[in-house]
Write an enzyme that holds these catalytic residues in place. Structure first.
Site, mmCIF file in Angstrom:
data_model
loop_
_atom_site.group_PDB
_atom_site.id
_atom_site.type_symbol
_atom_site.label_atom_id
_atom_site.label_comp_id
_atom_site.label_asym_id
_atom_site.label_seq_id
_atom_site.Cartn_x
_atom_site.Cartn_y
_atom_site.Cartn_z
ATOM 1 N N GLU A 1 1.048 -0.566 -5.079
ATOM 2 C CA GLU A 1 0.086 0.512 -5.270
ATOM 3 C C GLU A 1 0.874 1.809 -5.320
ATOM 4 O O GLU A 1 1.280 2.344 -4.285
ATOM 5 C CB GLU A 1 -0.935 0.599 -4.137
ATOM 6 N N ASP B 1 0.815 -1.214 0.000
ATOM 7 C CA ASP B 1 0.000 0.000 0.000
ATOM 8 C C ASP B 1 0.856 1.274 0.000
ATOM 9 O O ASP B 1 1.861 1.355 0.703
ATOM 10 C CB ASP B 1 -0.862 -0.039 1.278
#
Ligand code: GLC
Length: 535
Positions: free
Chosen positions: A240, A198
């Site tokens: 990401e 993330d």
């Protein structure tokens, strides 16, 4: 080819998928009871969003312990059982790894903010000058005014790229980097197949930069990759990093950083092409997309659990997207649109299926978002991004079959009402109806898995054709596929001498002529027969 290069991913929001114990929250027992469905659909790898203990102020992306499971989902043993069950069915699982920040309730931060002399102070980034790093943009512009938040207790500001309750970890501290390796190790020991990492671009801060994509960040990622390669070979790391293609490329490194990165810029352009009845925006962005190292792959998607982000488009294109797809201001969030695929397509099945066809035939490994395969709607009355995270609609029984709890106990109500409500938009209704959207998408997914050239093959546009069609070859040494898409609501006839001798991959019975008529929003996948290949 590595497994992930030709895999179909499915993003599953554990809280929203299925409630096994009747408390109104999705959990592992629920997920296990629905694995048959994912296997039937043709999913190769499940991506599960965070399940760590969390105060849930950013739906689990605010982690308060990296070594546990939030009790709402079950026990650690439950997680292990779920991983094993997924593997037993020949599927894989990756989980979210939130590297950039923790919750402000994480014990590290609780300790760090205790005083300037706390032994954990240096786990986070502190200053007494809130003008520092002022070139770094604010991401959650609807809620945050600064990337610094003042800590009353210890009298300094701490750095946060997301919500102020998510302090950024200090990657200049070797202890923090070592903690992350321990965390990786802990989860990989349980047999998971990798991580969706993330918010990767923001790990380091440096004066005079925008604090994104810094060389130090890449160095840390290489360290992470070396660690997993050495201890858990084959582990997938998926980034990401919401960045322009040129800034994304370095995240693959020389094949020594991430094996996969989400391709953020192409996503909004698929919507633009459809709205403008013009393929050009997709052609342009793919032309700007550099080749990636062998063994790497793009992850492509139509929607996910966040707003449909418009960060990677020009101001003008963003305004176009907002005007077209989010006419009401409450449908907008930060620099994006908080709606699901089906409502964005006005519930028009032909357009939804066309978007899936583009996703499945353009380069990359597709990541499906739970519920979009049945055309689930959203609920803009819910806060933040919760409107696209409503309960999965399994059948027409109470709560759409998601939970046996009374409606008021559900974490959020399922979508109801005439347009996308669970009484008619649900898995069961479409499973028992041949030709339903779910069946069409499943058929596309399963067909795509059998045509690996669609994963990594070279892309060549048929650029002599009018702008309102998106037609291209995908090819590699051994195989060729011609994908045809009509972006308009009128049927269109194309002269395609190239199609001679091809077969329809989606519909065995339909003949392929050199003059092909595509119905409104129609598409075809034409494949060179195997005999021709070996001839
Ligand atoms: C990622 C997640 C998003 C989250 C943010 C902060 O962008 O996709 O849901 O809010 O990181 O962790």
């Amino acid at each position: 080819m590595n497994w992930y290069e030709n895999a179909i991913f499915y993003e599953l929001y554990p809280r929203a998928f299925a409630d096994g114990n009747g408390d109104g929250y999705g959990d592992f027992a629920g997920i296990r009871s629905r694995l048959d469905y994912l296997e039937w659909l043709g999913v190769d790898c499940i991506w599960m969003t965070p399940v760590y203990p969390s105060p849930l102020r950013d739906d689990g992306y605010d982690v308060s312990s990296y070594y546990g499971i939030d009790p709402m989902y079950g026990l650690m043993e439950d997680f292990q059982l779920t991983v094993d069950e997924i593997h037993r069915r020949g599927m894989r699982i990756i989980v979210d790894l939130v590297v950039n920040h923790t919750s402000d309730l994480h014990p590290w931060f609780v300790e760090a903010r205790r005083s300037k002399d706390s032994p954990m102070r240096d786990y986070y980034v502190w200053t007494n000058d809130p003008e520092k790093y002022s070139e770094a943009r604010i991401i959650f512009i609807d809620t945050e005014e600064s990337n610094w938040a003042y800590d009353e207790h210890s009298g300094e500001y701490y750095w946060h790229r997301f919500y102020s309750n998510q302090p950024d970890l200090n990657y200049d501290n070797p202890q923090v980097r070592a903690e992350m390796m321990k965390i990786l190790d802990f989860w990989l020991r349980m047999g998971i197949d990798g991580f969706r990492v993330d918010a990767v671009p923001y790990l380091f801060e440096r004066d005079g930069t925008n604090c994104e994509n810094l060389p130090e960040t890449h160095e840390f990622i290489r360290e992470m990759r070396r660690y997993v390669d050495e201890h858990y070979p084959g582990t997938l790391l998926l980034a990401e990093a919401n960045q322009w293609p040129g800034d994304l490329l370095p995240y693959f490194g020389d094949g020594d950083e991430f094996q996969m990165c989400f391709h953020f810029p192409v996503m909004p352009r698929l919507y633009m092409a459809l709205a403008q009845k013009d393929r050009q925006s997709v052609v342009d962005i793919l032309a700007k997309t550099p080749p990636i190292p062998a063994g790497c792959q793009w992850a492509t998607f139509l929607r996910n659990h966040d707003e449909l982000t418009l960060e990677m488009v020009t101001d003008e294109d963003r305004q176009f997207m907002w005007d077209y797809y989010a006419p009401e201001s409450r449908q907008r969030l930060n620099l994006g649109i908080r709606r699901r695929l089906a409502p964005l397509m006005d519930g028009d099945r032909r357009r939804i299926e066309l978007m899936y066809s583009l996703l499945l035939t353009l380069p990359g490994a597709p990541v499906l978002y739970y519920g979009d395969e049945i055309g689930m709607g959203d609920n803009v009355a819910l806060d933040d991004r919760n409107g696209v995270r409503t309960p999965m609609q399994w059948n027409d029984s109470a709560n759409g079959g998601f939970s046996t709890a009374p409606l008021e106990n559900l974490y959020n109500p399922p979508v109801s009402g005439p347009d996308y409500g669970y009484t008619h938009t649900n898995v069961l209704a479409q499973e028992v109806t041949p030709g339903s959207m779910l069946h069409v998408i499943r058929h596309m997914v399963r067909t795509r898995r059998e045509i690996p050239v669609l994963a990594r093959g070279k892309l060549t546009w048929l650029d002599h054709l009018p702008q309102h069609v998106m037609c291209f070859w995908r090819e590699n040494g051994g195989q060729r596929v011609l994908a045809l898409h009509n972006l308009t609501d009128e049927s269109i006839t194309l002269e395609l001498p190239e199609a001679d001798g091809l077969h329809d991959a989606l519909n065995e019975d339909s003949s392929v002529e050199t003059e092909i008529t595509l119905p409104p929003y129609g598409f075809r996948w034409l494949i060179e027969p195997t005999e021709a290949k070996s001839a």
